[in-house]
Design a protein around this motif. Sequence first.
Motif, mmCIF file in Angstrom:
data_model
loop_
_atom_site.group_PDB
_atom_site.id
_atom_site.type_symbol
_atom_site.label_atom_id
_atom_site.label_comp_id
_atom_site.label_asym_id
_atom_site.label_seq_id
_atom_site.Cartn_x
_atom_site.Cartn_y
_atom_site.Cartn_z
ATOM 1 N N PRO A 38 0.801 -1.282 0.069
ATOM 2 C CA PRO A 38 0.078 0.137 0.037
ATOM 3 C C PRO A 38 1.052 1.415 0.120
ATOM 4 O O PRO A 38 0.543 2.228 -0.607
ATOM 5 C CB PRO A 38 -0.640 -0.187 1.243
ATOM 6 C CG PRO A 38 -0.679 -1.623 1.568
ATOM 7 C CD PRO A 38 0.515 -2.063 1.231
ATOM 8 N N TYR A 39 2.002 1.266 0.690
ATOM 9 C CA TYR A 39 2.925 2.255 0.738
ATOM 10 C C TYR A 39 3.306 2.782 -0.643
ATOM 11 O O TYR A 39 3.504 3.915 -1.188
ATOM 12 C CB TYR A 39 3.760 2.264 1.828
ATOM 13 C CG TYR A 39 3.133 2.018 3.219
ATOM 14 C CD1 TYR A 39 3.060 3.079 3.949
ATOM 15 C CD2 TYR A 39 3.158 0.585 3.907
ATOM 16 C CE1 TYR A 39 2.279 2.829 5.141
ATOM 17 C CE2 TYR A 39 2.917 0.542 5.147
ATOM 18 C CZ TYR A 39 2.494 1.476 5.556
ATOM 19 O OH TYR A 39 1.673 1.138 7.163
ATOM 20 N N LEU A 40 3.969 1.744 -1.260
ATOM 21 C CA LEU A 40 4.543 1.646 -2.359
ATOM 22 C C LEU A 40 3.382 2.373 -3.612
ATOM 23 O O LEU A 40 3.937 3.389 -4.269
ATOM 24 C CB LEU A 40 5.124 0.433 -3.161
ATOM 25 C CG LEU A 40 6.455 -0.074 -2.339
ATOM 26 C CD1 LEU A 40 6.650 -1.374 -2.897
ATOM 27 C CD2 LEU A 40 7.554 0.805 -2.741
ATOM 28 N N SER A 41 2.199 1.749 -3.555
ATOM 29 C CA SER A 41 1.285 2.058 -4.605
ATOM 30 C C SER A 41 1.001 3.625 -4.350
ATOM 31 O O SER A 41 0.472 4.338 -5.110
ATOM 32 C CB SER A 41 0.174 1.139 -4.832
ATOM 33 O OG SER A 41 -0.354 0.861 -3.333
ATOM 34 N N TYR A 42 0.513 3.888 -2.945
ATOM 35 C CA TYR A 42 0.163 5.180 -2.780
ATOM 36 C C TYR A 42 1.210 6.368 -3.014
ATOM 37 O O TYR A 42 0.930 7.355 -3.696
ATOM 38 C CB TYR A 42 0.032 5.234 -1.030
ATOM 39 C CG TYR A 42 -0.450 6.706 -0.779
ATOM 40 C CD1 TYR A 42 -1.829 6.934 -0.960
ATOM 41 C CD2 TYR A 42 0.455 7.441 -0.088
ATOM 42 C CE1 TYR A 42 -2.057 8.501 -0.661
ATOM 43 C CE2 TYR A 42 -0.038 8.814 0.267
ATOM 44 C CZ TYR A 42 -1.063 9.184 0.006
ATOM 45 O OH TYR A 42 -1.317 10.634 0.544
ATOM 46 N N ARG A 43 2.705 5.928 -2.921
ATOM 47 C CA ARG A 43 3.594 7.073 -3.450
ATOM 48 C C ARG A 43 3.607 6.921 -4.717
ATOM 49 O O ARG A 43 3.697 8.067 -5.469
ATOM 50 C CB ARG A 43 4.924 6.434 -2.750
ATOM 51 C CG ARG A 43 6.205 7.440 -3.149
ATOM 52 C CD ARG A 43 5.887 8.792 -2.511
ATOM 53 N NE ARG A 43 6.788 9.622 -2.814
ATOM 54 C CZ ARG A 43 6.548 11.218 -2.674
ATOM 55 N NH1 ARG A 43 5.477 11.538 -2.552
ATOM 56 N NH2 ARG A 43 7.520 11.934 -3.126
ATOM 57 N N ALA A 62 -2.643 -1.178 -10.413
ATOM 58 C CA ALA A 62 -2.841 -2.365 -10.308
ATOM 59 C C ALA A 62 -2.363 -3.009 -9.045
ATOM 60 O O ALA A 62 -3.242 -3.772 -8.325
ATOM 61 C CB ALA A 62 -2.252 -3.224 -11.271
ATOM 62 N N VAL A 63 -1.184 -2.548 -8.539
ATOM 63 C CA VAL A 63 -0.838 -3.061 -7.087
ATOM 64 C C VAL A 63 -1.628 -2.389 -6.023
ATOM 65 O O VAL A 63 -2.159 -3.088 -5.065
ATOM 66 C CB VAL A 63 0.576 -2.461 -6.950
ATOM 67 C CG1 VAL A 63 0.911 -2.629 -5.521
ATOM 68 C CG2 VAL A 63 1.595 -3.112 -7.896
#
Length: 207
Positions: A38-43, A62-63
């Motif tokens: 979630p942190y990666l995709s949000y960023r 997609a992630v």
Amino acid sequence: KDDFKSIPVMTDATKLNAMQIMALLRSYAHMAKSIILPYLSYRMIELTKQYGMCDDAIVGLAVMGFALISLANDIQLGYNVGKIAEFLAEESPNRHSLRVRISVVWDGNTKLFVEPCQSVFSKIMWVYNSAKLIGDIDTAMVSAMNYCFGMFLTGEKLEKVGSYLVRFLQEMVSYQQSALRCNLRTNESNIVCFFDRNTCHITCLTK
């Protein structure tokens, strides 16, 4: 989806590099530490909103859809976000590459929570064809095997499943995909016992 389509193209080289790195990290996070997805995709989405659109942003969407389902248990929202990623990927000039890049989290996970298995597995052949077009033989062969297992799980005739299995195993031999063949051989007794005419051929190809 219209909001994302209206975002200008990302041109900042530093931000493009950052997006590429995060897109690579999500592959490892998916297998080893899904809590950071979630942190990666949000960023990735935040950078997209601030600096522009790129192919890696579609991967980020997609992630995010997958993370919403697997970690937040929000199936409908996760599916809707994933659907936007699929739409943007299919509209992109790089659709074959993007179709392959989002296939694990989208076709192999998110879609199965909402769409019928028959619909999901039938489209795995799109991924197979796209992967071959861009030279990603590993993903093509994995997709091929997933398609075979999908046919089996959705009740296709065993003769048809067997013929496809033989075809794809022959491809693995020609492409020297020994790792996949070894993985199949590990589960061989669970596979070949369902076949008659093709059993000997399948057993021979997995050795």
